[in-house]
Write a protein that holds these residues in place. Structure first.
Motif, PDB file in Angstrom:
ATOM      1  N   GLY A 131       2.323   4.557  17.392  1.00  0.00           N
ATOM      2  CA  GLY A 131       1.265   4.047  18.245  1.00  0.00           C
ATOM      3  C   GLY A 131      -0.071   4.741  18.075  1.00  0.00           C
ATOM      4  O   GLY A 131      -0.938   4.640  18.948  1.00  0.00           O
ATOM      5  N   VAL A 132      -0.269   5.446  16.959  1.00  0.00           N
ATOM      6  CA  VAL A 132      -1.506   6.180  16.712  1.00  0.00           C
ATOM      7  C   VAL A 132      -2.184   5.605  15.463  1.00  0.00           C
ATOM      8  O   VAL A 132      -1.509   5.281  14.483  1.00  0.00           O
ATOM      9  CB  VAL A 132      -1.223   7.691  16.516  1.00  0.00           C
ATOM     10  N   ASP A 133      -3.511   5.487  15.498  1.00  0.00           N
ATOM     11  CA  ASP A 133      -4.244   4.929  14.351  1.00  0.00           C
ATOM     12  C   ASP A 133      -3.978   5.725  13.074  1.00  0.00           C
ATOM     13  O   ASP A 133      -3.659   6.919  13.113  1.00  0.00           O
ATOM     14  CB  ASP A 133      -5.743   4.909  14.632  1.00  0.00           C
ATOM     15  N   ILE A 134      -4.174   5.042  11.953  1.00  0.00           N
ATOM     16  CA  ILE A 134      -3.949   5.601  10.618  1.00  0.00           C
ATOM     17  C   ILE A 134      -5.297   5.862   9.964  1.00  0.00           C
ATOM     18  O   ILE A 134      -6.226   5.059  10.092  1.00  0.00           O
ATOM     19  CB  ILE A 134      -3.148   4.598   9.753  1.00  0.00           C
ATOM     20  N   TYR A 135      -5.410   6.972   9.232  1.00  0.00           N
ATOM     21  CA  TYR A 135      -6.532   7.181   8.333  1.00  0.00           C
ATOM     22  C   TYR A 135      -6.170   6.609   6.971  1.00  0.00           C
ATOM     23  O   TYR A 135      -5.203   7.041   6.341  1.00  0.00           O
ATOM     24  CB  TYR A 135      -6.830   8.664   8.145  1.00  0.00           C
ATOM     25  N   ALA A 136      -6.938   5.643   6.492  1.00  0.00           N
ATOM     26  CA  ALA A 136      -6.798   5.175   5.120  1.00  0.00           C
ATOM     27  C   ALA A 136      -7.676   6.050   4.238  1.00  0.00           C
ATOM     28  O   ALA A 136      -8.845   6.284   4.555  1.00  0.00           O
ATOM     29  CB  ALA A 136      -7.225   3.716   5.002  1.00  0.00           C
ATOM     30  N   LEU A 137      -7.113   6.561   3.140  1.00  0.00           N
ATOM     31  CA  LEU A 137      -7.860   7.399   2.215  1.00  0.00           C
ATOM     32  C   LEU A 137      -8.373   6.564   1.045  1.00  0.00           C
ATOM     33  O   LEU A 137      -7.931   5.435   0.821  1.00  0.00           O
ATOM     34  CB  LEU A 137      -6.975   8.537   1.703  1.00  0.00           C
ATOM     35  N   GLY A 138      -9.276   7.132   0.282  1.00  0.00           N
ATOM     36  CA  GLY A 138      -9.797   6.438  -0.884  1.00  0.00           C
ATOM     37  C   GLY A 138      -8.808   6.361  -2.028  1.00  0.00           C
ATOM     38  O   GLY A 138      -9.011   5.606  -2.972  1.00  0.00           O
ATOM     39  N   SER A 139      -7.722   7.139  -1.962  1.00  0.00           N
ATOM     40  CA  SER A 139      -6.745   7.191  -3.056  1.00  0.00           C
ATOM     41  C   SER A 139      -5.669   6.122  -2.891  1.00  0.00           C
ATOM     42  O   SER A 139      -5.424   5.608  -1.795  1.00  0.00           O
ATOM     43  CB  SER A 139      -6.109   8.576  -3.139  1.00  0.00           C
ATOM     44  N   ILE A 140      -5.027   5.815  -4.017  1.00  0.00           N
ATOM     45  CA  ILE A 140      -3.929   4.850  -4.078  1.00  0.00           C
ATOM     46  C   ILE A 140      -2.752   5.511  -4.781  1.00  0.00           C
ATOM     47  O   ILE A 140      -2.920   6.570  -5.397  1.00  0.00           O
ATOM     48  CB  ILE A 140      -4.360   3.569  -4.822  1.00  0.00           C
ATOM     49  N   PRO A 141      -1.548   4.961  -4.715  1.00  0.00           N
ATOM     50  CA  PRO A 141      -0.414   5.580  -5.427  1.00  0.00           C
ATOM     51  C   PRO A 141      -0.706   5.713  -6.924  1.00  0.00           C
ATOM     52  O   PRO A 141      -1.300   4.819  -7.538  1.00  0.00           O
ATOM     53  CB  PRO A 141       0.737   4.605  -5.164  1.00  0.00           C
ATOM     54  N   ASP A 142      -0.297   6.848  -7.501  1.00  0.00           N
ATOM     55  CA  ASP A 142      -0.489   7.036  -8.941  1.00  0.00           C
ATOM     56  C   ASP A 142       0.316   6.026  -9.748  1.00  0.00           C
ATOM     57  O   ASP A 142      -0.129   5.549 -10.790  1.00  0.00           O
ATOM     58  CB  ASP A 142      -0.092   8.457  -9.349  1.00  0.00           C
ATOM     59  N   ASP A 143       1.528   5.717  -9.292  1.00  0.00           N
ATOM     60  CA  ASP A 143       2.380   4.726  -9.954  1.00  0.00           C
ATOM     61  C   ASP A 143       2.516   3.537  -9.011  1.00  0.00           C
ATOM     62  O   ASP A 143       3.326   3.556  -8.079  1.00  0.00           O
ATOM     63  CB  ASP A 143       3.747   5.328 -10.281  1.00  0.00           C
ATOM     64  N   LEU A 144       1.721   2.512  -9.250  1.00  0.00           N
ATOM     65  CA  LEU A 144       1.703   1.364  -8.340  1.00  0.00           C
ATOM     66  C   LEU A 144       3.025   0.617  -8.328  1.00  0.00           C
ATOM     67  O   LEU A 144       3.364  -0.040  -7.336  1.00  0.00           O
ATOM     68  CB  LEU A 144       0.575   0.407  -8.734  1.00  0.00           C
ATOM     69  N   ASP A 145       3.799   0.701  -9.408  1.00  0.00           N
ATOM     70  CA  ASP A 145       5.076  -0.013  -9.478  1.00  0.00           C
ATOM     71  C   ASP A 145       6.208   0.741  -8.794  1.00  0.00           C
ATOM     72  O   ASP A 145       7.292   0.188  -8.602  1.00  0.00           O
ATOM     73  CB  ASP A 145       5.455  -0.270 -10.940  1.00  0.00           C
ATOM     74  N   ALA A 146       5.977   2.016  -8.436  1.00  0.00           N
ATOM     75  CA  ALA A 146       7.046   2.823  -7.854  1.00  0.00           C
ATOM     76  C   ALA A 146       7.193   2.606  -6.356  1.00  0.00           C
ATOM     77  O   ALA A 146       8.255   2.873  -5.792  1.00  0.00           O
ATOM     78  CB  ALA A 146       6.805   4.310  -8.136  1.00  0.00           C
TER      79      ALA A 146
END
Length: 203
Positions: A131-146
């Motif tokens: 029930g607490v807001d999330i911080y979205a970071l500028g980074s993404i997963p290194d392995d998008l398929d994983a």
């Protein structure tokens, strides 16, 4: 892997082109807002007539912007995440203010190393986030398929969880999990644009 704080942020005032080097090839366009959130990008370098900022949605990547079409603002806060210690530390004006144990990415889905920043905050739809807001970071997963199919296209986040039983372990899909009280404090104190650095350990 440098943990020296970045203390200046850049805010586009109109759509501007970002380049791979001063006078180089265009990489992307940056707008003043992303999904209604004002965009603030940490400034990493300066050269005559150009500034380099951390690029969202691309890990460990700088983009160079020519003069014009943006303003600057001071950045006082920084978050440092240590993967070996499973610890997050919040700094203000270069001084550690608070530190907490965290859960990090499991094997094959490790929390990406290097510099990123707080892109913005979002309200979660599932009860698993406590029930607490999330911080979205500028980074993404290194392995998008994983990562699971349901999370593909999502950014790495800092968020709480519905229980604290996994703190200090590597159990997430790459995100940084901490207690609800810690997340609420960060949300109240650390504004979007603040730099985040993920390292194996502070040297």
């Amino acid at each position: 892997m440098d943990v020296d704080p970045l203390t200046e942020g850049l805010r586009p005032t109109r759509r501007i082109a970002a380049y791979d080097a001063p006078g180089g090839r265009p990489l992307a366009f940056l707008d003043p807002t992303i999904r209604g959130v004002e965009l603030t990008l940490p400034v990493a370098q300066r050269r005559t007539g150009w500034v380099a900022v951390l690029l969202p949605s691309a890990n460990r990547r700088l983009a160079w912007l020519p003069a014009g079409g943006w303003t600057t603002t001071d950045l006082r806060d920084q978050i440092v995440v240590e993967r070996r210690a499973h610890r997050l530390t919040w700094y203000r004006d270069g001084v550690a203010r608070r530190s907490w144990p965290v859960s990090l990415g499991r094997r094959g889905q490790e929390t990406p190393l290097g510099r990123t920043f707080v892109l913005g905050r979002t309200t979660p739809t599932g009860a698993v986030y406590g029930g607490v807001d999330i911080y979205a970071l500028g980074s993404i997963p290194d392995d998008l398929d994983a990562v699971p199919a349901s999370l593909r296209g999502a950014h790495i986040g800092i968020h709480s969880w519905h229980h604290d039983g996994e703190l200090g372990r590597s159990t997430t899909n790459g995100c940084v999990r901490l207690t609800r009280s810690a997340q609420r404090l960060l949300l109240a104190e650390v504004p979007p644009g603040s730099p985040v650095v993920v390292v194996d350990a502070i040297r």
